[in-house]
Design a protein around this motif. Structure first.
Motif, PDB file in Angstrom:
ATOM      1  N   SER A 153      80.115 -65.546  55.165  1.00  0.00           N
ATOM      2  CA  SER A 153      79.519 -66.576  54.316  1.00  0.00           C
ATOM      3  C   SER A 153      78.246 -67.220  54.880  1.00  0.00           C
ATOM      4  O   SER A 153      77.638 -68.058  54.213  1.00  0.00           O
ATOM      5  CB  SER A 153      80.558 -67.668  54.017  1.00  0.00           C
ATOM      6  OG  SER A 153      81.123 -68.158  55.225  1.00  0.00           O
ATOM      7  N   VAL A 169      83.345 -62.154  52.843  1.00  0.00           N
ATOM      8  CA  VAL A 169      82.901 -61.950  51.460  1.00  0.00           C
ATOM      9  C   VAL A 169      83.284 -60.525  51.068  1.00  0.00           C
ATOM     10  O   VAL A 169      82.782 -59.556  51.650  1.00  0.00           O
ATOM     11  CB  VAL A 169      81.380 -62.156  51.326  1.00  0.00           C
ATOM     12  CG1 VAL A 169      80.926 -61.884  49.892  1.00  0.00           C
ATOM     13  CG2 VAL A 169      80.987 -63.566  51.767  1.00  0.00           C
ATOM     14  N   LYS A 184      79.351 -68.040  47.668  1.00  0.00           N
ATOM     15  CA  LYS A 184      79.765 -67.014  48.627  1.00  0.00           C
ATOM     16  C   LYS A 184      79.007 -67.089  49.943  1.00  0.00           C
ATOM     17  O   LYS A 184      79.561 -66.785  50.997  1.00  0.00           O
ATOM     18  CB  LYS A 184      79.585 -65.629  47.990  1.00  0.00           C
ATOM     19  CG  LYS A 184      80.424 -65.435  46.744  1.00  0.00           C
ATOM     20  CD  LYS A 184      80.193 -64.075  46.122  1.00  0.00           C
ATOM     21  CE  LYS A 184      81.011 -63.914  44.844  1.00  0.00           C
ATOM     22  NZ  LYS A 184      80.786 -62.601  44.203  1.00  0.00           N
TER      23      LYS A 184
END
Length: 471
Positions: free
Chosen positions: A246, A259, A322
């Motif tokens: 992230s 992610v 994200k």
């Protein structure tokens, strides 16, 4: 339709003086079980004066020496390859050494040309880089893979499938011309388990050697995907030392989240704004050519850890934001709105340049002004005369940095703009500009690029994100 994986191995995956090549061999063995494989290689890294350096930087340094009348040397490069060749068995070693000698002679010739002309640019620069780095590495890897009983062959530069325009040092891919040149590599793919090719390098229809911008091996992988996606069930695999998290782990030490999926749009934005996921132009080219193929970012040390990049994502269950990332060395260009379209058209058609974001316009003294945030201040400096030619009263502000949040569904996060801007303020940073647009699900926060400003802002915002509720 048979499977084809285009696997790109960058300098960090290769390691210093090839130290991580045994890991690459094992990955390739796994990839070829159910698929044909085209491997794309960057220039290797080496250790010089106690520092880790890319051979690309070594050659650029020698080219600068040549321009200044200092005799260029390939000693550092030769030492690197003499260490890598130890991974080649006796049966293949003589041929591999001959390949190294032939390619380095071509690179040395380019450097000697630079010494004589006092200019290290255009094709001279491209030849020096190509034959000491990416192309040579692909041939050396070909011999290493053969030494490990893998049926493989390398693409010769005479049969190069990546055809580009005439912008020698920052070239652009030409699909139709490249399609006419893929016959040789198609046959190599058909008759081998693995094919090796150098990244970053192209050639014009007139056989002039060209290079992409730095990071261009990613584009080579994408371009090969564009060329092969109708012939094979094609996917691209970028082998790195980690999958996507992230924030940049060199900046944020605590609370990083894995992610698992990114859209093309999210991956491109993250790359533009400083995350070293992949070259954002690689994504741009895939989208522009109407291609839909999955891209994986694989942790080469732990291949089960992957991030998948797709055009259309599966249902998302994690945090909509994200990635938090930032970019230093940016510039803001202000121009009258009635002049901006000509500039944008020229950047697209003439320069083929897209590393910028259009910010919200504003009005001053009754005149509407548009602002463009360029993500590479050095590019703007090199082209100041070009930019100001569109409006002599335009202004350029350098030393700007930008922090951005990545997430196509950011609209689901409550109070995201106010909470993140407040957190940056609490960190002692002055926000010079904030640009939030619901339509693009984008928040840009501009600050002065000084000292540790960008890093401090990324850490502060990343810490705050996990505390913000989302729908």
């Amino acid at each position: 339709m048979n499977n084809l994986i285009i696997a790109k191995f960058g300098g960090s995956a290769i390691g210093s003086d090839g130290e991580s090549i045994p890991q690459i061999i094992e990955r390739i063995k796994d990839l070829k079980i159910d698929s044909k494989v085209i491997t794309v290689f960057s220039a290797p890294l080496t250790i010089h004066d106690g520092k880790r350096r890319s051979l690309t930087d070594v050659i650029l340094e020698q080219g600068k020496n040549a321009e200044n009348g200092i005799k260029p040397s390939l000693d550092i490069v030769k030492t690197c390859y003499q260490k890598i060749i130890q991974l080649v068995n006796e049966e293949n070693k003589e041929n591999c050494q001959n390949t190294i000698d032939v390619h380095l002679e071509k690179s040395q010739k380019a450097l000697e040309d630079a010494l004589q002309s006092k200019e290290f640019a255009d094709e001279t620069r491209s030849r020096a880089l190509a034959f000491s780095g990416e192309i040579l590495m692909s041939h050396v890897m070909n011999h290493i893979l053969r030494s490990n009983n893998i049926k493989t062959d390398a693409v010769e530069f005479d049969d190069w499938p990546i055809i580009t325009d005439n912008n020698i040092e920052s070239t652009n891919f030409l699909k139709s011309e490249s399609n006419e040149k893929i016959g040789k590599i198609e046959k190599l793919v058909e008759s081998n388990q693995v094919v090796t090719i150098g990244g970053f390098i192209g050639k014009t229809v007139d056989n002039v050697t060209t290079t992409y911008e730095r990071g261009g091996s990613d584009r080579t992988a994408a371009d090969l995907g564009i060329l092969f996606h109708k012939k094979y069930e094609t996917s691209i695999d970028f082998e790195k030392d980690s999958s996507v998290v992230s924030a940049d782990p060199k900046i944020v030490k605590d609370g990083l989240r894995e992610v698992f999926q990114l859209s093309y749009n999210e991956a491109r934005l993250a790359g533009m704004f400083g995350m070293k996921i992949l070259d954002p132009i690689a994504i741009k080219e895939i989208v522009e050519h109407g291609v839909d193929m999955p891209i994986k970012i694989t942790n080469i040390k732990n291949p089960e850890k992957i991030t998948v990049i797709k055009r259309q994502l599966d249902e998302q269950k994690g945090h909509p934001i994200k990635i938090v990332t930032g970019k230093e060395n940016c510039a803001i260009f202000r121009i009258e709105t009635n002049s901006i379209q000509k500039l944008l058209t020229s950047l697209d058609k003439d320069k083929r340049y897209s590393e910028f974001i259009i910010l919200s316009p504003f009005t001053k003294d009754g005149v509407e002004l548009s602002r463009i945030l360029f993500l590479d201040g050095d590019y703007v400096k090199r082209n100041e005369k070009y930019f100001l030619g569109f409006d002599s009263l335009a202004t350029i502000t350098y030393n700007r940095g930008v922090i951005t949040l990545i997430g196509d569904e950011m609209w689901r996060v409550q109070q995201v703009a106010s909470r993140t801007s407040a957190k940056i303020g609490e960190s002692g940073l002055n926000i010079l500009n904030m640009d939030a647009q619901e339509e693009t699900s984008r928040i840009l926060i501009v600050v002065e690029d000084a000292e540790e400003n960008i890093r401090k802002a990324i850490v502060a915002v990343h810490e705050e994100i996990s505390k913000i509720n989302f729908i």
